[in-house]
Write a protein that holds these residues in place. Sequence first.
Motif, mmCIF file in Angstrom:
data_model
loop_
_atom_site.group_PDB
_atom_site.id
_atom_site.type_symbol
_atom_site.label_atom_id
_atom_site.label_comp_id
_atom_site.label_asym_id
_atom_site.label_seq_id
_atom_site.Cartn_x
_atom_site.Cartn_y
_atom_site.Cartn_z
ATOM 1 N N TRP A 1 -75.393 2.657 41.685
ATOM 2 C CA TRP A 1 -74.753 2.130 42.946
ATOM 3 C C TRP A 1 -73.159 2.364 43.040
ATOM 4 C CZ3 TRP A 1 -77.703 0.127 46.797
ATOM 5 C CH2 TRP A 1 -76.730 -0.493 47.751
ATOM 6 N N THR A 2 -72.605 2.350 42.006
ATOM 7 C CA THR A 2 -70.924 2.452 42.128
ATOM 8 C C THR A 2 -70.617 3.868 41.870
ATOM 9 O OG1 THR A 2 -70.559 1.659 39.916
ATOM 10 C CG2 THR A 2 -70.654 0.244 41.735
ATOM 11 N N ARG A 3 -71.507 4.912 41.581
ATOM 12 C CA ARG A 3 -71.102 6.170 41.096
ATOM 13 C C ARG A 3 -70.059 7.114 41.899
ATOM 14 N NH1 ARG A 3 -75.552 6.491 43.833
ATOM 15 N NH2 ARG A 3 -76.301 8.677 44.740
ATOM 16 N N ARG A 4 -69.907 6.900 43.084
ATOM 17 C CA ARG A 4 -69.006 7.469 44.066
ATOM 18 C C ARG A 4 -67.706 6.719 44.371
ATOM 19 N NH1 ARG A 4 -73.676 9.367 48.760
ATOM 20 N NH2 ARG A 4 -74.701 11.036 47.280
ATOM 21 N N ARG A 5 -67.861 5.588 44.656
ATOM 22 C CA ARG A 5 -66.710 4.757 44.677
ATOM 23 C C ARG A 5 -65.886 4.343 43.706
ATOM 24 N NH1 ARG A 5 -67.173 -0.026 48.904
ATOM 25 N NH2 ARG A 5 -64.799 0.212 48.504
ATOM 26 N N PHE A 6 -66.449 4.278 42.442
ATOM 27 C CA PHE A 6 -66.063 3.744 41.152
ATOM 28 C C PHE A 6 -66.479 4.549 40.001
ATOM 29 C CE2 PHE A 6 -66.142 -0.004 43.991
ATOM 30 C CZ PHE A 6 -64.881 -0.105 44.241
ATOM 31 N N PRO A 7 -66.239 5.950 39.983
ATOM 32 C CA PRO A 7 -66.965 6.805 38.985
ATOM 33 C C PRO A 7 -66.606 6.196 37.347
ATOM 34 C CG PRO A 7 -65.075 7.721 40.019
ATOM 35 C CD PRO A 7 -65.210 6.380 40.804
#
Length: 255
Positions: free
Chosen positions: A26-32
């Motif tokens: 779920w957070t892979r793009r905003r908070f890699p």
Amino acid sequence: MPIRYMLKQIFMPPGVLFLLLVLAWWTRRRFPRFAATCFVAGLGGLWVMSLPVSVEWAARLLEREPALVEAQWGTLAQRADAIVVLGAGRAQGDPAWNGDQPSLLALERMRYAARLSKASGLPLAATGGLHFGQPPSEAALMAEVLEEDFGVAVRWREEASRTTWENAQLSAALLQPQGIRRVLLVTQAWHMPRARWCFEQAGFEVIAAPVGFLGVPNGRPFGGWLPEGKALWQSGLLLNEVIGLALYPVLNGTP
């Protein structure tokens, strides 16, 4: 009970580890970086908990009580007043048996308790209430199987407890008025530290009779370093014990 069950499944492995993997996606793009940490923790936790060697090592930390020496079984009546076998859940609606049956863990405890009772002559007490609030009680199921399949009668049934702490407290209310103070306590070796503590807090003198040791050589190919579904389940049992040992003194008002 449903809320407690749901929370336990979410916040205990493997549920919490799957949540970490979902959070990583779920957070892979905003908070890699955060996502990478969650991914490593979730996948790494699943891998470690699924290793038989992890179960073996973890169990050795919990299994503090040695097994009873078989040559001394005949003298147990001189040291104890009764055998108490703890419930461990049940398998529901088995068509082969036309109804509910004690779980595999409970059967392991019952077999050992029956063997000890026959060798020592000590009477048996079974403790365990309603599993998920549904009758019959665990104690009633154990009593039926012990008599029909193992040829041993259960003298006392404690049928209201839901936890190990309640096993001890309600067994004390049932047994101690009848002069039962010294008990031979039967449960899994990894569960024995918490069970012994609970029964001693309830006023019993406890002789540990552990069974089902997991802290023994795992006997798997490659030393147990390959993942296995059974190991994941066993790791969950052991982790539950670690948490129980830490929380029981706090939750039950003991410093």
